[in-house]
Design a protein around this motif. Structure first.
Motif, PDB file in Angstrom:
ATOM      1  N   GLU A  70       0.969  -1.050  -0.042  1.00 25.87           N
ATOM      2  CA  GLU A  70       0.046   0.046  -0.192  1.00 25.87           C
ATOM      3  C   GLU A  70       0.793   1.129  -0.030  1.00 25.87           C
ATOM      4  O   GLU A  70       1.701   1.396   0.659  1.00 25.87           O
ATOM      5  CB  GLU A  70      -0.672  -0.042   1.187  1.00 25.87           C
ATOM      6  N   SER A  71       0.580   2.100  -0.745  1.00 32.11           N
ATOM      7  CA  SER A  71       1.019   3.529  -1.095  1.00 32.11           C
ATOM      8  C   SER A  71       2.773   3.236  -1.430  1.00 32.11           C
ATOM      9  O   SER A  71       3.333   4.365  -1.438  1.00 32.11           O
ATOM     10  CB  SER A  71       1.189   4.355   0.290  1.00 32.11           C
ATOM     11  N   CYS A  72       2.833   2.213  -1.932  1.00 32.70           N
ATOM     12  CA  CYS A  72       4.407   2.189  -2.669  1.00 32.70           C
ATOM     13  C   CYS A  72       4.429   2.558  -4.140  1.00 32.70           C
ATOM     14  O   CYS A  72       4.273   1.889  -4.865  1.00 32.70           O
ATOM     15  CB  CYS A  72       4.788   0.879  -2.271  1.00 32.70           C
ATOM     16  N   ASP A  73       4.142   3.984  -4.278  1.00 34.66           N
ATOM     17  CA  ASP A  73       3.510   4.290  -5.660  1.00 34.66           C
ATOM     18  C   ASP A  73       4.741   4.223  -6.572  1.00 34.66           C
ATOM     19  O   ASP A  73       4.597   4.774  -7.778  1.00 34.66           O
ATOM     20  CB  ASP A  73       3.247   5.805  -5.644  1.00 34.66           C
ATOM     21  N   MET A  74       6.079   3.834  -6.250  1.00 35.35           N
ATOM     22  CA  MET A  74       7.064   3.672  -7.329  1.00 35.35           C
ATOM     23  C   MET A  74       7.335   2.473  -7.908  1.00 35.35           C
ATOM     24  O   MET A  74       8.116   2.132  -8.728  1.00 35.35           O
ATOM     25  CB  MET A  74       8.591   4.090  -6.580  1.00 35.35           C
ATOM     26  N   THR A  87      -3.022  -0.876  -2.913  1.00 34.91           N
ATOM     27  CA  THR A  87      -3.875   0.249  -2.625  1.00 34.91           C
ATOM     28  C   THR A  87      -2.919   1.552  -2.686  1.00 34.91           C
ATOM     29  O   THR A  87      -1.766   1.672  -2.220  1.00 34.91           O
ATOM     30  CB  THR A  87      -4.334   0.331  -1.341  1.00 34.91           C
ATOM     31  N   ASP A  88      -3.537   2.582  -3.268  1.00 33.38           N
ATOM     32  CA  ASP A  88      -2.738   3.624  -3.772  1.00 33.38           C
ATOM     33  C   ASP A  88      -1.469   3.558  -4.294  1.00 33.38           C
ATOM     34  O   ASP A  88      -0.594   4.378  -4.147  1.00 33.38           O
ATOM     35  CB  ASP A  88      -2.839   4.602  -2.243  1.00 33.38           C
ATOM     36  N   CYS A  89      -1.148   2.786  -5.193  1.00 38.13           N
ATOM     37  CA  CYS A  89       0.019   2.295  -5.820  1.00 38.13           C
ATOM     38  C   CYS A  89      -0.505   2.954  -7.285  1.00 38.13           C
ATOM     39  O   CYS A  89      -0.780   2.299  -8.099  1.00 38.13           O
ATOM     40  CB  CYS A  89       0.099   0.828  -6.085  1.00 38.13           C
ATOM     41  N   SER A  90       0.148   4.455  -7.558  1.00 42.95           N
ATOM     42  CA  SER A  90      -0.460   4.997  -8.883  1.00 42.95           C
ATOM     43  C   SER A  90       0.324   4.373  -9.914  1.00 42.95           C
ATOM     44  O   SER A  90      -0.072   4.726 -11.371  1.00 42.95           O
ATOM     45  CB  SER A  90       0.002   6.459  -8.758  1.00 42.95           C
ATOM     46  N   LYS A 147      -6.391  -6.086  -3.474  1.00 39.51           N
ATOM     47  CA  LYS A 147      -6.660  -4.756  -2.799  1.00 39.51           C
ATOM     48  C   LYS A 147      -6.188  -3.763  -3.973  1.00 39.51           C
ATOM     49  O   LYS A 147      -4.864  -3.680  -4.018  1.00 39.51           O
ATOM     50  CB  LYS A 147      -6.298  -4.162  -1.602  1.00 39.51           C
ATOM     51  N   LEU A 148      -6.881  -3.060  -4.849  1.00 41.15           N
ATOM     52  CA  LEU A 148      -6.596  -2.032  -5.828  1.00 41.15           C
ATOM     53  C   LEU A 148      -6.984  -0.799  -5.869  1.00 41.15           C
ATOM     54  O   LEU A 148      -7.138   0.135  -6.483  1.00 41.15           O
ATOM     55  CB  LEU A 148      -6.975  -2.544  -7.220  1.00 41.15           C
TER      56      LEU A 148
END
Length: 499
Positions: free
Chosen positions: A349-353, A375-378, A398-399
């Protein structure tokens, strides 16, 4: 009438076997006939009271219970307990083994002692978040001489004196949680460790204890799980005591891991929310070859290099939590995939790199993956889901907040992941009816689905969902294009709604 007469012919033993085969929804089955109702009353093992006025009647009805949960009845006080124990049959007390009084702030030490003494077989008590409880209540708990499990989280008034009474009276304790019992010090922990030699689980998080407490805890030869989050007065010297003791220790949750070199049996480490370094992660990788679960959620200082060094020595990892480790990139994910082929659960979660390149490696190497949190992985898109769909064992995905995925990517998951039971698509704004049509065809075991704020979904999508026979939990918040027609379509499917 015919079915009722048939059941009348069955013995009680046969009726019990029938009920045991019918599944968890005993409440519905007891309405089928009088025989089921009678047998369900006799065989019921747990009761959770929702309203105090029904307490006496329910306990008279369910006289063979082993668990009584009063956590939702905060109005129960000493007077109510006195009436309860003085009226009617007390047969329900004879077999009671677990008592839950969490957040029950109305019950004082007098009523608590009466209740404890009335239940001679009591083995587990939960008084967590009874913030007014102190040493007198602890003395009442000490009357449960057969007690093996006790949760006293946030009993703010309990001091070393109260803990001493419990240690002396409940010497068979195996599980004890003292989280946020701020008045307990090294003195109380020392006496506890001398009297309760059977302890296997101990949580002293946020206590004002020092390394001297760890000296005492190291003498617990049967301790398997030790948690001490937020114990700022404990230093490296304290952990060195654990090196020489606690031969059965398998799980350590602590802010310090510098002394892991002699704890080679550790299988679980959770150091969530603390500052770590590449050196610490390398130390874990070098010395904890038996590790199967590692929690680094919200840890500061987690880098690609640290993770690579860690997983190179921990090839048996099955659960890895990297939630909010924002500097992790595809390079670390690739190394995880190559080093940990048995990985079953990965939380990012939140590892957007992390992008589709990292998911390519996961889909190629981690074919046993059952749970993935993105979750919140852009960086996630349809190509990433295509690669991920190779993990055909996926059960939970989870997406949420992955705004670049669409029906195309969801279709890849639906076609190749038939075991999926939980799917979170919160604010996946490009998901529409076509994606739900694919889910209905490929993921027939879906039991939990979150579609909140997926505004492309219409009543047609709800019609597709209605074909998911095992769906039980459904979230539909903020769906502006759904009307009463769509709601009606899924009304008979999901039992738990959030709209």
């Amino acid at each position: 009438m015919l079915s009722e007469s048939v059941f009348c012919l069955l013995t009680e033993d046969l009726l019990i076997r029938v009920i045991d085969k019918l599944g968890p929804d005993r409440k519905s089955w007891r309405l089928v006939c009088k025989e089921f109702h009678r047998v369900e009353s006799v065989t019921r093992k747990s009761v959770r009271i929702l309203r105090i006025e029904f307490l006496l009647g329910l306990l008279q009805k369910y006289c063979n219970i082993e668990t009584l949960d009063l956590s939702l009845c905060p109005r129960i006080d000493d007077g109510a307990v006195s009436i309860l124990l003085s009226q009617g049959s007390l047969s329900w007390t004879r077999g009671l083994r677990r008592l839950v009084l969490s957040r029950n702030t109305g019950l004082g030490y007098t009523g608590l002692e009466m209740l404890i003494r009335a239940c001679p077989m009591l083995e587990a008590v939960d008084v967590s978040h009874c913030w007014g409880y102190g040493d007198r209540e602890a003395a009442a708990l000490s009357c449960a001489t057969r007690l093996r499990e006790l949760n006293m989280d946030k009993c703010l008034g309990v001091t070393d004196i109260g803990l001493a009474k419990i240690a002396v009276g409940c010497s068979q304790l195996e599980t004890l949680s003292l989280k946020w019992c701020l008045e307990i010090s090294d003195l109380g922990i020392d006496l506890l460790c001398k009297k309760c030699l059977e302890l296997k689980f101990l949580d002293v998080s946020y206590l004002k204890v020092t390394s001297e407490s760890l000296r005492s805890i190291a003498s617990l030869l049967k301790l398997e799980v030790f948690i001490m989050v937020g114990c700022d007065l404990v230093d490296d010297a304290g952990l060195r005591f654990l090196e020489k003791g606690c031969p059965q220790l398998k799980e350590l949750s602590a802010p310090l891991v510098d002394c892991l070199k002699n704890l080679k049996q550790l299988s679980i480490i959770r150091i969530d929310g603390v500052r770590v370094s590449d050196f610490i992660l390398q130390t874990i990788g070098t010395n904890c070859e038996s590790l199967v679960e590692l929690g680094l959620s919200k840890c500061i200082g987690v880098t690609n290099m640290g993770i690579m060094q860690l997983v190179s020595g921990c090839g048996n990892l099955k659960i890895l939590d990297l939630t909010c480790c924002r500097f992790i990139t595809d390079a670390a994910i690739s190394t995880i995939a190559d080093s940990c082929p048995d990985l079953a659960c990965l939380k990012l979660e939140s590892c957007d790199m992390v992008t589709e390149n990292g998911l390519y490696q996961l889909g190629s190497s981690c074919l046993l993956l059952e749970e993935l949190d993105l979750t919140d992985c852009s960086g996630m898109n349809d190509i990433a889901l295509k690669y991920l769909s190779r993990c055909s064992e996926l059960v939970r995905l989870k997406l949420g907040l992955c705004t670049n995925i669409s029906d195309i990517g969801l279709a890849h998951i639906a076609c190749n992941c038939p075991k999926m039971t939980e799917l979170d698509l919160y604010r996946c704004v490009r998901i529409g009816d076509d994606g739900l049509a694919a889910l209905t065809t490929g993921c027939k075991k879906l039991a939990k689905l979150n579609l909140s704020y997926c505004n492309r979904i219409t009543d047609k999508g709800m019609e597709y969902i209605s074909h998911l026979d095992e769906l039980s939990d459904l979230e539909l918040r903020g769906l502006s294009n759904i009307t009463s027609i769509g709601i009606k379509a899924v009304q008979s499917v999901a039992r738990n709604w959030l709209i």
